[in-house]
Design a protein around this motif. Sequence first.
Motif, short mmCIF file in Angstrom:
data_model
loop_
_atom_site.label_atom_id
_atom_site.label_comp_id
_atom_site.label_asym_id
_atom_site.label_seq_id
_atom_site.Cartn_x
_atom_site.Cartn_y
_atom_site.Cartn_z
N LEU A 122 0.84 -1.20 0.00
CA LEU A 122 0.00 0.00 0.00
C LEU A 122 0.88 1.25 0.00
N THR A 123 2.02 1.15 -0.65
CA THR A 123 2.99 2.24 -0.64
C THR A 123 2.91 3.08 -1.91
N ARG A 124 3.51 4.29 -1.84
CA ARG A 124 3.69 5.17 -2.99
C ARG A 124 2.38 5.59 -3.63
N ASN A 125 1.38 5.87 -2.83
CA ASN A 125 0.15 6.48 -3.31
C ASN A 125 0.37 7.98 -3.39
N LEU A 126 -0.62 8.72 -3.91
CA LEU A 126 -0.46 10.16 -4.09
C LEU A 126 -1.69 10.88 -3.56
N ALA A 127 -1.46 11.89 -2.73
CA ALA A 127 -2.58 12.72 -2.25
C ALA A 127 -3.00 13.66 -3.37
N VAL A 128 -4.26 13.57 -3.79
CA VAL A 128 -4.78 14.43 -4.85
C VAL A 128 -5.68 15.52 -4.29
N GLU A 129 -5.93 15.48 -3.01
CA GLU A 129 -6.67 16.52 -2.31
C GLU A 129 -5.83 17.03 -1.15
N ASP A 130 -6.14 18.21 -0.67
CA ASP A 130 -5.36 18.78 0.42
C ASP A 130 -5.54 17.99 1.71
N LYS A 131 -6.71 17.38 1.88
CA LYS A 131 -7.01 16.60 3.07
C LYS A 131 -7.17 15.13 2.70
N VAL A 132 -6.50 14.27 3.45
CA VAL A 132 -6.62 12.82 3.28
C VAL A 132 -7.22 12.23 4.55
N SER A 133 -8.20 11.34 4.36
CA SER A 133 -8.85 10.67 5.49
C SER A 133 -8.67 9.18 5.36
N ILE A 134 -8.44 8.52 6.49
CA ILE A 134 -8.23 7.07 6.52
C ILE A 134 -9.02 6.49 7.69
N GLU A 135 -9.74 5.43 7.41
CA GLU A 135 -10.44 4.69 8.47
C GLU A 135 -10.18 3.20 8.30
N TYR A 136 -10.10 2.49 9.41
CA TYR A 136 -10.00 1.04 9.35
C TYR A 136 -10.61 0.46 10.61
N LEU A 137 -11.01 -0.80 10.53
CA LEU A 137 -11.79 -1.39 11.62
C LEU A 137 -10.94 -2.05 12.69
N ASN A 138 -9.99 -2.88 12.27
CA ASN A 138 -9.15 -3.62 13.21
C ASN A 138 -7.71 -3.61 12.75
N GLY A 139 -6.80 -3.92 13.67
CA GLY A 139 -5.40 -4.00 13.36
C GLY A 139 -4.66 -2.70 13.62
N ASN A 140 -3.55 -2.50 12.89
CA ASN A 140 -2.72 -1.32 13.08
C ASN A 140 -2.14 -0.87 11.75
N LEU A 141 -2.08 0.44 11.57
CA LEU A 141 -1.55 1.02 10.34
C LEU A 141 -0.44 2.01 10.65
N LEU A 142 0.66 1.87 9.94
CA LEU A 142 1.73 2.84 9.98
C LEU A 142 1.57 3.75 8.77
#
Length: 217
Positions: free
Chosen positions: A190-210
Amino acid sequence: MSLKNTGIQMKDKALLFINGDAPESFPDLEIYNMIACTDGAFHYLKKLNFPLNTLDFISGDFDSHSGSDENVYHEKFIHTPDQNRTDFHKALEIILEKGIKNVDVFGGSGGEQDHFLGNLTVAFGFKDQLNIQFFDEFSEYYFIPKSFSIGGVKHKIVSLYPFPLAERITTKGLKWNLENLNANMTTDMLTRNLAVEDKVSIEYLNGNLLFFVGKKR
């Protein structure tokens, strides 16, 4: 370990240098109420003419320090000889003992890569007690909560890394958005994505994200 005799006062935000790659520049020291380093990082701070008088403490086993260092900075030394924990781990324990919740870390990456992976693992172990944010030449990175947003990132590289897994990841504001994706560190990139908006939002249900965000637009 007790700090009763160190003279350190209660703080609310700390700057910590550890023994990876030395930073190319230093942040604004005025925004920190505590500044510290491990004994390995102390060597590169000296070479870079960092204002050592701003350090609140220097922690480590001090095997590589000269007698002159002992004479000048001995009041700032906190001896932590336990070989079962890393210097980074022990420094975070000191900071946590003083009631600090926010820690900016420089020198967490670079150098020997097993140290970098070890630093991530240490930060993971403290993620429910401390808000730890790493900075290096290329990016800033940290563990994020289940619901997270960040502004000012348009045109910056964004990477997500499940640690070791994260379930039902949904993003907004990225070039390649995710929708209820289950991800595992051994199978999903899930690396090297690009922000195309000034604000980025991320949600997830379980586990851990770096979460990684690049410094450059």
